[in-house]
Write a protein that holds these residues in place. Sequence first.
Motif, PDB file in Angstrom:
ATOM      1  N   GLU A 176     -13.978 -14.531  -7.768  1.00 33.88           N
ATOM      2  CA  GLU A 176     -13.407 -15.776  -7.256  1.00 33.88           C
ATOM      3  C   GLU A 176     -12.771 -15.598  -5.884  1.00 33.88           C
ATOM      4  OE1 GLU A 176     -10.688 -16.804 -10.337  1.00 33.88           O
ATOM      5  OE2 GLU A 176     -12.245 -17.572 -11.689  1.00 33.88           O
ATOM      6  N   GLY A 177     -12.498 -14.351  -5.507  1.00 34.77           N
ATOM      7  CA  GLY A 177     -11.920 -14.082  -4.195  1.00 34.77           C
ATOM      8  C   GLY A 177     -10.416 -14.225  -4.131  1.00 34.77           C
ATOM      9  N   GLU A 178      -9.801 -14.509  -5.254  1.00 31.77           N
ATOM     10  CA  GLU A 178      -8.348 -14.602  -5.304  1.00 31.77           C
ATOM     11  C   GLU A 178      -7.860 -14.345  -6.731  1.00 31.77           C
ATOM     12  OE1 GLU A 178      -8.141 -19.501  -5.623  1.00 31.77           O
ATOM     13  OE2 GLU A 178      -7.281 -18.475  -3.905  1.00 31.77           O
ATOM     14  N   PRO A 179      -6.738 -13.690  -6.870  1.00 28.59           N
ATOM     15  CA  PRO A 179      -5.912 -13.126  -5.795  1.00 28.59           C
ATOM     16  C   PRO A 179      -6.612 -11.945  -5.121  1.00 28.59           C
ATOM     17  CG  PRO A 179      -5.175 -12.294  -7.904  1.00 28.59           C
ATOM     18  CD  PRO A 179      -6.225 -13.309  -8.209  1.00 28.59           C
ATOM     19  N   THR A 180      -6.099 -11.523  -3.982  1.00 29.30           N
ATOM     20  CA  THR A 180      -6.629 -10.347  -3.299  1.00 29.30           C
ATOM     21  C   THR A 180      -6.254  -9.094  -4.087  1.00 29.30           C
ATOM     22  OG1 THR A 180      -6.433 -11.408  -1.139  1.00 29.30           O
ATOM     23  CG2 THR A 180      -6.569  -8.995  -1.172  1.00 29.30           C
ATOM     24  N   ILE A 181      -7.248  -8.272  -4.396  1.00 22.59           N
ATOM     25  CA  ILE A 181      -7.012  -7.016  -5.121  1.00 22.59           C
ATOM     26  C   ILE A 181      -6.876  -5.892  -4.100  1.00 22.59           C
ATOM     27  CG2 ILE A 181      -7.796  -5.474  -6.942  1.00 22.59           C
ATOM     28  CD1 ILE A 181      -7.353  -8.395  -7.807  1.00 22.59           C
ATOM     29  N   VAL A 182      -5.710  -5.307  -4.005  1.00 25.93           N
ATOM     30  CA  VAL A 182      -5.458  -4.221  -3.044  1.00 25.93           C
ATOM     31  C   VAL A 182      -5.656  -2.890  -3.776  1.00 25.93           C
ATOM     32  CG1 VAL A 182      -3.791  -3.173  -1.472  1.00 25.93           C
ATOM     33  CG2 VAL A 182      -3.815  -5.667  -1.799  1.00 25.93           C
ATOM     34  N   GLU A 183      -6.753  -2.223  -3.441  1.00 22.83           N
ATOM     35  CA  GLU A 183      -7.096  -0.982  -4.138  1.00 22.83           C
ATOM     36  C   GLU A 183      -6.725   0.270  -3.354  1.00 22.83           C
ATOM     37  OE1 GLU A 183     -10.749  -1.076  -6.520  1.00 22.83           O
ATOM     38  OE2 GLU A 183     -11.255  -2.930  -5.464  1.00 22.83           O
ATOM     39  N   ASP A 184      -6.628   0.171  -2.037  1.00 25.61           N
ATOM     40  CA  ASP A 184      -6.362   1.360  -1.219  1.00 25.61           C
ATOM     41  C   ASP A 184      -4.860   1.639  -1.139  1.00 25.61           C
ATOM     42  OD1 ASP A 184      -6.028  -0.978   0.248  1.00 25.61           O
ATOM     43  OD2 ASP A 184      -6.528  -0.027   2.163  1.00 25.61           O
ATOM     44  N   VAL A 185      -4.246   1.770  -2.304  1.00 27.26           N
ATOM     45  CA  VAL A 185      -2.812   2.073  -2.390  1.00 27.26           C
ATOM     46  C   VAL A 185      -2.609   3.576  -2.268  1.00 27.26           C
ATOM     47  CG1 VAL A 185      -0.783   2.012  -3.893  1.00 27.26           C
ATOM     48  CG2 VAL A 185      -2.352   0.057  -3.841  1.00 27.26           C
ATOM     49  N   ASP A 186      -1.598   3.973  -1.527  1.00 27.17           N
ATOM     50  CA  ASP A 186      -1.275   5.401  -1.385  1.00 27.17           C
ATOM     51  C   ASP A 186      -0.420   5.832  -2.580  1.00 27.17           C
ATOM     52  OD1 ASP A 186      -0.656   7.963  -0.654  1.00 27.17           O
ATOM     53  OD2 ASP A 186       0.048   7.452   1.371  1.00 27.17           O
ATOM     54  N   ARG A 187      -1.074   6.046  -3.716  1.00 24.53           N
ATOM     55  CA  ARG A 187      -0.345   6.419  -4.929  1.00 24.53           C
ATOM     56  C   ARG A 187       0.347   7.763  -4.790  1.00 24.53           C
ATOM     57  NH1 ARG A 187      -3.733   4.672 -10.346  1.00 24.53           N
ATOM     58  NH2 ARG A 187      -4.179   2.504  -9.763  1.00 24.53           N
ATOM     59  N   THR A 188      -0.238   8.631  -3.980  1.00 22.03           N
ATOM     60  CA  THR A 188       0.376   9.952  -3.769  1.00 22.03           C
ATOM     61  C   THR A 188       1.760   9.799  -3.144  1.00 22.03           C
ATOM     62  OG1 THR A 188      -1.793  11.003  -3.493  1.00 22.03           O
ATOM     63  CG2 THR A 188       0.121  12.190  -2.645  1.00 22.03           C
ATOM     64  N   ARG A 210       0.814  -1.219   0.000  1.00 25.00           N
ATOM     65  CA  ARG A 210       0.000   0.000   0.000  1.00 25.00           C
ATOM     66  C   ARG A 210       0.848   1.270   0.000  1.00 25.00           C
ATOM     67  NH1 ARG A 210      -2.995  -3.641   3.252  1.00 25.00           N
ATOM     68  NH2 ARG A 210      -5.137  -3.923   2.475  1.00 25.00           N
ATOM     69  N   THR A 211       2.050   1.173   0.545  1.00 19.57           N
ATOM     70  CA  THR A 211       2.952   2.322   0.624  1.00 19.57           C
ATOM     71  C   THR A 211       4.347   1.875   0.217  1.00 19.57           C
ATOM     72  OG1 THR A 211       3.714   1.965   2.894  1.00 19.57           O
ATOM     73  CG2 THR A 211       1.608   3.137   2.620  1.00 19.57           C
ATOM     74  N   PRO A 212       5.239   2.806  -0.074  1.00 16.06           N
ATOM     75  CA  PRO A 212       6.619   2.419  -0.405  1.00 16.06           C
ATOM     76  C   PRO A 212       7.277   1.570   0.678  1.00 16.06           C
ATOM     77  CG  PRO A 212       6.239   4.693  -1.029  1.00 16.06           C
ATOM     78  CD  PRO A 212       5.006   4.251  -0.284  1.00 16.06           C
ATOM     79  N   ASP A 213       6.929   1.795   1.941  1.00 17.75           N
ATOM     80  CA  ASP A 213       7.528   1.021   3.027  1.00 17.75           C
ATOM     81  C   ASP A 213       7.211  -0.469   2.917  1.00 17.75           C
ATOM     82  OD1 ASP A 213       8.668   3.269   4.089  1.00 17.75           O
ATOM     83  OD2 ASP A 213       7.119   3.577   5.620  1.00 17.75           O
ATOM     84  N   ASP A 214       6.082  -0.794   2.303  1.00 14.66           N
ATOM     85  CA  ASP A 214       5.687  -2.196   2.178  1.00 14.66           C
ATOM     86  C   ASP A 214       6.570  -2.971   1.203  1.00 14.66           C
ATOM     87  OD1 ASP A 214       3.574  -1.927   3.986  1.00 14.66           O
ATOM     88  OD2 ASP A 214       2.198  -1.246   2.418  1.00 14.66           O
ATOM     89  N   LEU A 215       7.384  -2.267   0.453  1.00 16.53           N
ATOM     90  CA  LEU A 215       8.309  -2.933  -0.473  1.00 16.53           C
ATOM     91  C   LEU A 215       9.591  -3.389   0.224  1.00 16.53           C
ATOM     92  CD1 LEU A 215       8.011  -0.534  -3.559  1.00 16.53           C
ATOM     93  CD2 LEU A 215       7.329  -2.942  -3.504  1.00 16.53           C
TER      94      LEU A 215
END
Length: 335
Positions: A293-305, A166-171
């Motif tokens: 299908e419920g998979e894979p999980t789609i992560v939409e609340d990414v902090d693109r800013t 979701r954020t750069p830190d998650d990488l």
Amino acid sequence: MTRRPGKTLAVLTAAAVLATGCSAMNSGDDGGTVTLSFANSYTTEHPHTRCGIQVVADAVNGQDIGVKIETFPNSQLGNDSTRFDSVKAGDVDMDVQGSSALAGSHAPVGVLDMAYAFDGPDHLFTFFDGEQGTRLKEEFAKATGTRVLDVWFFGMRHFSANSAIRTPDDLQGLRMRFPDSEIYLQNARAVGAEPTTVAFEELYLSLQRKIIDGQENPIPTIAEKSLEEVQSHVNLTGHQTGSQLVVINDDRWQELSSEQRQALQKAVSDARAGNRKCIEDDEAKILAQWRSEGEPTIVEDVDRTAFAAKAEKYFTENLEGETAELYRTIRASAP
């Protein structure tokens, strides 16, 4: 390593075509038809093939103007790193390439593939059709001996992994696969990722064996390669407005008549909108299926800013010369 069916035939086909100069400007059945080879790295089912390259071929071949386009999908005439050299040499007439692959011949064009340089396809097309885009195409032609006919949208590139990003830190701590080109490695550094270069053909197996933790590609490409089978999360980072440039050897272009050039240019440019729609329709269909299908999980609340700000800071501090100027122009033109 098991050979894929048809691989030997594809290699023989490529060799035969290259040995005859890809049939460029050779006579057809009527003794006067110009035959142009149009190569790419995509399968026949990829949107760029069925909604772009084949559309161009059908449009040109359907006219009585003395030009025939032969298409060679699925890297039959070489991979991305070798095909453009063949275009420059005149052994392949036309090709579809990402700007990062072309940057080895003219560095400034690589800006088109930089992370968060564009705010989406509309921004990309507006720039490309404007004064700066026209100048870039002219300088590219002088530097390479090839002409850019147009730019097509490849899709927004997103990260997949076995965890949410979701954020750069998650990488942090993730070994993310990036293509082996300077532009993509810069993109990795710009967003704070740890890049690992893996050949595209080895991507699925590398993820399955956990040699790498994640990768980045447009949704249709992720689905086409079945990467969702070996990744639990697809994170909609939209960190790159993927684009592909349609290029032609300039000597071949100059050998065409005015009528033939006009028809070819119109076919390539007219395909842009339909190709984009095909990409976006495929993306929407695939995401809807994954959600159902419920998979894979789609992560939409990414902090693109946060991602975009980190990337812009990196490029502002590290780019130099003409490339830096072009990057600033693109960002200044953002809507």
